[in-house]
Motif scaffolding. Structure first.
Motif, short mmCIF file in Angstrom:
data_model
loop_
_atom_site.label_atom_id
_atom_site.label_comp_id
_atom_site.label_asym_id
_atom_site.label_seq_id
_atom_site.Cartn_x
_atom_site.Cartn_y
_atom_site.Cartn_z
N LEU A 1 0.81 -1.22 0.00
CA LEU A 1 0.00 0.00 0.00
C LEU A 1 0.85 1.27 0.00
N THR A 2 2.06 1.17 0.56
CA THR A 2 2.84 2.39 0.75
C THR A 2 4.11 2.41 -0.10
N ALA A 3 4.40 1.33 -0.81
CA ALA A 3 5.65 1.27 -1.58
C ALA A 3 5.65 2.33 -2.69
N PRO A 4 6.79 3.00 -2.87
CA PRO A 4 6.87 3.97 -3.98
C PRO A 4 6.61 3.26 -5.32
N ASP A 5 7.21 2.09 -5.51
CA ASP A 5 6.90 1.32 -6.72
C ASP A 5 6.53 -0.11 -6.32
N PRO A 6 5.25 -0.37 -6.14
CA PRO A 6 4.82 -1.70 -5.68
C PRO A 6 5.31 -2.81 -6.59
N LEU A 7 5.52 -2.50 -7.88
CA LEU A 7 5.92 -3.55 -8.82
C LEU A 7 7.33 -4.05 -8.54
N GLU A 8 8.09 -3.27 -7.76
CA GLU A 8 9.44 -3.69 -7.42
C GLU A 8 9.49 -4.56 -6.18
N LEU A 9 8.38 -4.68 -5.48
CA LEU A 9 8.37 -5.56 -4.30
C LEU A 9 8.56 -6.99 -4.77
N PRO A 10 9.45 -7.73 -4.12
CA PRO A 10 9.81 -9.07 -4.65
C PRO A 10 8.61 -10.01 -4.82
N TRP A 11 7.63 -9.95 -3.87
CA TRP A 11 6.53 -10.91 -4.00
C TRP A 11 5.58 -10.52 -5.13
N ILE A 12 5.41 -9.23 -5.37
CA ILE A 12 4.57 -8.83 -6.51
C ILE A 12 5.31 -9.14 -7.82
N ARG A 13 6.60 -8.89 -7.80
CA ARG A 13 7.40 -9.20 -8.99
C ARG A 13 7.33 -10.69 -9.33
N ARG A 14 7.39 -11.53 -8.28
CA ARG A 14 7.31 -12.98 -8.52
C ARG A 14 5.96 -13.36 -9.12
N TYR A 15 4.89 -12.76 -8.58
CA TYR A 15 3.56 -13.03 -9.14
C TYR A 15 3.52 -12.65 -10.64
N LEU A 16 4.07 -11.48 -10.94
CA LEU A 16 4.02 -11.02 -12.33
C LEU A 16 4.89 -11.91 -13.22
#
Lengths: 428, 428
Positions: A395-410
């Motif tokens: 919710l607060t990440a400047p770039d959520p897409l760089e969070l490792p778990w979201i990146r893994r999902y993508l």
């Protein structure tokens, strides 16, 4: 005599449960079937529920005075003056929609595609859905010209359509019908004497807040019922809370009486501790609007990332303006999919993505489309992490897409798409 | 096509709301219409709800594994072995009963008298109730011999009764059908191929715990669905939680699938924080069983005090064995009531007691009795005080009838009865 020979399980809930079973069995699954919002409860909202744990009386069938007044204020801030006496709260907007269909009676016009439960609910109450396709990019609202023809034909055949359900913004397409379409729908509903049930549960999830979805309640105020809830804005689907705003008119007051009676016989009243928390939330104090804004931003970033991948892979995707949903059309890849994988329709797509890649999505057929088109609905609202810590970080990440778990999902999504379309895996 | 031209508001909820409005206007009202249990939430139960305020996911449609396992244990301790996979939790036993009627389909046999919502729910789903009188003192179970005749006649007339609803112990009569009656009902249901829906929400409120109510699930296990909830045992009606136990048989498994599908389309899942608290409660730790025992004792003392007054005033009252309900018959006073007050039926009684004395009760007609008999239902569960402090005191008082607020309530009842019957006011 009632008879319900075939009652389908909610496709979203069934798919989510199946996927959860696979996840518990150790598989890496990508849950993009149901639209549950995978975010934590806002702390102050949680405290309000906890503080109301001693609330054990039924209270009024349509909900407490405080909740109804708060919901009225919510609508007033959106330009819809609302009498709290015409607000009905229920244990979710889903039961409210069901009870509205019973209270209106007759048959029900539903857009195609539309949310999995409208047509199923209509059948449960013994009504027959009258399906009317949407125009391209105008998700959630039956194409007004086709609506007239369908209602006229249904009436000529002895059927009795009395209401039309619309979804603004739309699930499954992620689009928002234009003000022009909504105005024409409203005018036609008046001409055809149809009640409009406007499901506006996604109304605060339009990305460009300067261009909100237009409610038909502005144009046909005497016949439009608006429903919403906290499920999508504040991620409390499991709490079960929704509200309906009935028209301040003869139609509305008659319908209100019938709706409250139906509610009294089916569910008595909404859960009392949840009512207290909902009264707080609909009041929209700063921490609530900030949370809604933060989740809207997160939804937009992630859904656009997925939309970009689908487009790059060759699927057609309408520009997404709201919600966490995409409704890609794989028609442009028809020959390749048939040849390479024996994939011919949405059901095949779901099987391919699910069985080979653990990616859960729903076929277009679940949204009322006939002939199993080569389309799926993709929900992105559960890609934010599997626990509250990660979800809060998203919710607060400047770039959520760089969070490792979201990146893994993508990456899992990329791999599945690449296998499906025969393309190289794109690494952003 | 659905059409519900006349949907009655739940009589209990409507009467309670009307009385609450009068109370807020400053009147001294005696709330004996609805069966809400006026007791506080058990502190540990409240803590469990508060601790689960972060539970925001839908979870499985039939409720969490923990809740279903706990409910299964509850039934096993009562001699009914239960597969948690055949338990379905919902937002109250009322919605579960409604969904069961939809899932079974066909018409529904209901006892007369019986709870206000069975017949209303049947009509909402397009079914027609088949009313069958109870035998004297055998509340909640249609007289088996009349049941056979009614079902045979209904079928001969082309109708399709597929289930019979029973209430054990009974609302409105406060009686418990005998094991013999239950056995005959079970045998007949098998012979007539009817599903039995056994509403056992009062099963822990039989005063003499050595003679529990007998569930038809013992005698027709393959076709009996049992429902219950925490509303009556633990006074959390406003929380909305109930559970259904489906038969472990072909009939039961088919019905389970249909029930879960209906639930998925109407309410999605029970409120998640409430599920956590309910899982704890159905586990029956000592503080829960102690609370249930204390409230059972309190119910018995107060309901017997009111029964004694009614009998002394000349009404006929069946010996009350359970619940907080009395169903007095003022037939023996018919001439006096007509002459002195122009009171000819239950509706007149309700008006007289309500308008002249602020005493809220319900007419027998609300429970399906035809011809407006000279009977009312009296609920005693809200006489324990208006706030948690008084209610807690009532639970633990050596003689609750000596508490000044309960004494005042009973005096108000005495005054009303004395005015009605022309007797002197009895002061205990």
């Amino acid at each position: 005599m009632s008879d319900a020979p075939s009652i389908p399980m909610s496709a979203t809930l069934a798919a989510d449960e199946a996927l959860d079973r696979r996840r518990r069995a150790g598989e890496q699954v990508l849950p993009m079937a149901g639209g549950e919002i995978g975010l934590p409860v806002l702390p102050e909202l949680r405290r309000r529920l906890a503080a109301a744990a001693d609330a054990n009386a039924y209270g009024p069938v349509p909900g407490s005075q405080a909740l109804r007044a708060s919901a009225a204020g919510y609508w007033e801030r959106r330009g819809l003056a609302t009498d709290p006496g015409l607000v009905v709260a229920g244990p979710g907007s889903k039961p409210l929609l069901f009870a509205l269909l019973l209270a209106v009676g007759g048959d029900v016009v539903v857009p195609v595609p539309s949310w999995v439960s409208y047509a199923a609910q209509a059948r449960l109450v013994g009504a027959r859905p009258v399906p009317v396709p949407i125009a391209a990019g105008q998700g959630g609202v039956p194409d007004p010209e086709r609506l007239r023809a369908a209602v006229t034909a249904a009436r000529a055949a002895g059927r009795d359509p009395r209401c039309v359900v619309v979804t603004l913004p739309d699930n499954p397409t992620g689009t928002v019908a234009s003000p022009g379409t909504v105005r024409r729908l409203a005018a036609l509903a008046r001409e055809l004497d149809l009640v409009i049930v406007s499901d506006e549960i996604y109304c605060d999830l339009v990305y460009d807040t300067s261009v909100p979805a237009e409610s038909p309640a502005r144009h046909a105020p005497e016949r439009t019922v608006v429903t919403t809830g906290l499920t999508k804005n504040l991620a409390v689907g499991g709490w079960r809370t929704g509200v309906a705003r009935l028209p301040d008119s003869g139609i509305g007051r008659a319908l209100h009486g019938r709706l409250v009676s139906v509610a009294s016989q089916i569910w008595s009243s909404p859960p009392a501790p949840v009512q207290a928390a909902a009264a707080y939330a609909f009041g929209e104090p700063p921490e609530v609007t900030e949370r809604v804004a933060a989740s809207r931003r997160l939804h937009e970033i992630v859904v656009r990332a997925v939309a970009g991948r689908l487009t790059a892979a060759g699927a057609r995707v309408a520009p997404v303006r709201a919600t966490c949903y995409l409704y890609p059309d794989f028609g442009p890849l028809r020959d390749h999919l048939a040849r390479a994988h024996g994939v011919h329709g949405g059901e095949d797509l779901v099987r391919f993505l699910g069985e080979r890649h653990g990616v859960g999505v729903l076929p277009a057929g679940a949204f009322g489309e006939l002939g199993d088109p080569l389309r799926i609905r993709v929900a992105t609202s559960r890609l934010y992490g599997e626990d509250d810590e990660r979800r809060t970080a998203a919710l607060t990440a400047p770039d959520p897409l760089e969070l490792p778990w979201i990146r893994r999902y993508l990456e899992q999504f990329d791999t599945a798409l690449a296998d499906l379309t025969g393309a190289r895996v794109l690494r952003a």
